[in-house]
Enzyme design. Structure first.
Site, mmCIF file in Angstrom:
data_model
loop_
_atom_site.group_PDB
_atom_site.id
_atom_site.type_symbol
_atom_site.label_atom_id
_atom_site.label_comp_id
_atom_site.label_asym_id
_atom_site.label_seq_id
_atom_site.Cartn_x
_atom_site.Cartn_y
_atom_site.Cartn_z
ATOM 1 N N GLY A 79 0.835 -1.204 0.000
ATOM 2 C CA GLY A 79 0.000 0.000 0.000
ATOM 3 C C GLY A 79 0.868 1.251 0.000
ATOM 4 O O GLY A 79 2.072 1.193 -0.281
ATOM 5 N N ILE A 103 -0.664 -9.731 -0.439
ATOM 6 C CA ILE A 103 -1.195 -10.832 -1.251
ATOM 7 C C ILE A 103 -0.880 -10.607 -2.726
ATOM 8 O O ILE A 103 -1.200 -11.426 -3.563
ATOM 9 C CB ILE A 103 -2.731 -11.003 -1.076
ATOM 10 C CG1 ILE A 103 -3.450 -9.684 -1.324
ATOM 11 C CG2 ILE A 103 -3.062 -11.555 0.303
ATOM 12 C CD1 ILE A 103 -4.965 -9.814 -1.376
ATOM 13 N N ARG A 104 -0.273 -9.455 -3.030
ATOM 14 C CA ARG A 104 0.077 -9.163 -4.432
ATOM 15 C C ARG A 104 1.557 -9.417 -4.680
ATOM 16 O O ARG A 104 2.355 -9.448 -3.747
ATOM 17 C CB ARG A 104 -0.261 -7.711 -4.754
ATOM 18 C CG ARG A 104 -1.752 -7.474 -4.848
ATOM 19 C CD ARG A 104 -2.044 -6.040 -5.163
ATOM 20 N NE ARG A 104 -1.744 -5.137 -4.056
ATOM 21 C CZ ARG A 104 -1.343 -3.879 -4.199
ATOM 22 N NH1 ARG A 104 -1.153 -3.371 -5.383
ATOM 23 N NH2 ARG A 104 -1.110 -3.126 -3.137
ATOM 24 N N ILE A 121 -4.120 -11.815 5.472
ATOM 25 C CA ILE A 121 -4.609 -11.626 6.846
ATOM 26 C C ILE A 121 -5.988 -12.259 7.059
ATOM 27 O O ILE A 121 -6.432 -12.401 8.187
ATOM 28 C CB ILE A 121 -4.665 -10.130 7.242
ATOM 29 C CG1 ILE A 121 -5.525 -9.343 6.254
ATOM 30 C CG2 ILE A 121 -3.272 -9.540 7.374
ATOM 31 C CD1 ILE A 121 -6.227 -8.188 6.904
ATOM 32 N N TYR A 209 -14.906 2.494 6.694
ATOM 33 C CA TYR A 209 -13.492 2.660 7.046
ATOM 34 C C TYR A 209 -13.363 3.195 8.475
ATOM 35 O O TYR A 209 -12.650 2.644 9.317
ATOM 36 C CB TYR A 209 -12.858 3.619 6.039
ATOM 37 C CG TYR A 209 -11.437 4.038 6.309
ATOM 38 C CD1 TYR A 209 -10.410 3.115 6.347
ATOM 39 C CD2 TYR A 209 -11.126 5.392 6.480
ATOM 40 C CE1 TYR A 209 -9.099 3.525 6.561
ATOM 41 C CE2 TYR A 209 -9.828 5.802 6.679
ATOM 42 C CZ TYR A 209 -8.818 4.865 6.730
ATOM 43 O OH TYR A 209 -7.524 5.272 6.938
#
Ligand code: SER
Length: 387
Positions: A79, A103-104, A121, A209
């Site tokens: 990120g 995960i990328r 996660i 969020y």
């Protein structure tokens, strides 16, 4: 000799956890009348898992001098903040003591710059295996969907920001980790005092969020009081960085504006000219994070602190940019979702507790921010001309 994964070691592991928790809980709570300690534990502490720490667990340790440093795992590492944070912490703790995860697939330069692993996660066992196999002691949890993108996909935001956080919390408590979770100005809402917003006040955010971050703040603090988890949390303002883009936040305009000013000399802003929000340059953000993680426990009167550096509106930022890029033009095309979010957030953040408790002090105000960002975008000539 103990057989890794054998019944004896599983039992031993459970008893160690129970024993440790018993001591911790005993410090904070009265013994339940029934004397049944197991019922006082989070459900997942009762699960069994093969012991995965090798007898000689030193093979992951790069060098003797790095041995006493924290072993750091950063989730959500690709990120806006992860790569910069990893580089920053690696300078302090050694390259191999800081593991970036996502995960990328990482870009080449990230993959080459230090340890990178896959971690999801949402997969509790995957997370636990990583923590155990790498002897993690600090977990910095950055996986989250930001405000605007969260409103576009509430169920995914709920899964990542809330369910995923539960996994992180349980793994951290089970393995006695120091856990850092970034919270945000988005953890406040229209009924909070907005100018300034103190650490402790009404928090009724209207985004998934924000709700997920209030949840994280409360759960982390609850685990601290209930189980002794070393939970530390900073409420970040909008973070401005040159090397990496944020994804789907309301404060993103303050990053994009530099890119567009340098590339095209103009920028279309999604917020109204007078929308004032707290902001911070990334170097200050990374330093604040390390400082609160290293602060002695007795210095912390809170587990969650506001931190900030400055506060500005799009028109004020544009004015400062004009000093360096005289041809710069800003236009406004207000996005209703982002504007409603920004209108419910703090205008100024009161971070006096962070300054008092652990000596927080920002380095970058608006003029330094603008000069540094323009220089990072390769517009040295323009900046030099303007000076
Ligand atoms: N940068 C975040 C957002 O705009 C706020 O913390 O969503």
């Amino acid at each position: 000799m103990r057989r890794p994964g054998g019944l004896a070691s599983i039992f031993e592991e459970k008893m160690t956890v129970v024993g440790t928790l018993r001591q911790v809980v005993g410090r904070t709570l009265q013994s339940p009348a029934c004397g049944c300690w197991m019922s006082a534990l989070p459900v997942r502490f009762l699960g069994t898992s093969p012991r995965q720490i090798p007898e000689d667990a030193s093979f992951h340790c790069a060098s003797f001098s790095e041995a006493d440093q924290p072993r750091v795992l950063i989730t959500g590492g690709l990120g806006q903040l992860g790569v910069g944070l990893a580089n920053f912490l690696r300078k302090r703790f050694g390259k191999d003591n800081v593991i970036l995860s996502d995960i990328r697939k990482p870009p080449d330069h990230v993959f080459r710059s230090g340890p990178f692993i896959y971690s999801d996660i949402l997969d509790y066992k995957n997370l636990r295996e990583i923590v155990v196999n790498n002897r993690i002691t600090w977990l910095l949890h950055y996986s989250a969907l930001l405000s605007a993108v969260g409103e576009a996909n509430v169920s995914l935001a709920r899964a990542v920001n809330i369910t995923g956080f539960h996994n992180v919390l349980d793994v951290a408590a089970e393995h006695n980790l120091r856990l850092f979770v970034p919270s945000t100005i988005g953890a406040f809402g229209p009924t909070s005092p907005r100018n300034p917003t103190p650490d402790l006040c009404v928090q009724r955010p209207r985004t998934i969020y924000g709700v997920s971050k209030v949840h994280a703040e409360l759960m982390g603090e609850y685990y601290y009081y209930r189980y002794g988890l070393d939970f530390r949390c900073l409420r970040y303002p909008g973070i401005i960085s040159a090397d990496s883009q944020p994804g789907g936040g309301t404060t993103d305009y303050a990053v994009q504006i530099f890119h567009d000013a340098v590339k095209n000399g103009k920028f279309e802003c999604s917020l109204k000219p007078s929308t004032r929000l707290p902001m911070m340059y990334i170097d200050d953000c990374l330093r604040a994070t390390l400082e609160v993680m290293e602060a002695p426990a007795e210095a912390l009167s809170l587990r969650t602190y506001n931190v900030t550096a400055m506060s500005f509106s799009p028109e004020e930022l544009a004015q400062e940019l004009l000093k360096h890029v005289p041809e710069f033009q800003i236009t406004y095309n207000v996005d209703a979702v982002r504007q409603a979010i920004a209108d419910s957030w703090p205008m100024n953040f009161d971070d006096s507790n962070a300054r008092k408790d652990w000596g927080w002090k920002h380095d970058f105000d608006l003029p330094e921010l603008v000069t540094t960002m323009l220089n990072s975008h390769g517009s040295d000539t323009r900046v030099a001309q303007a000076n």
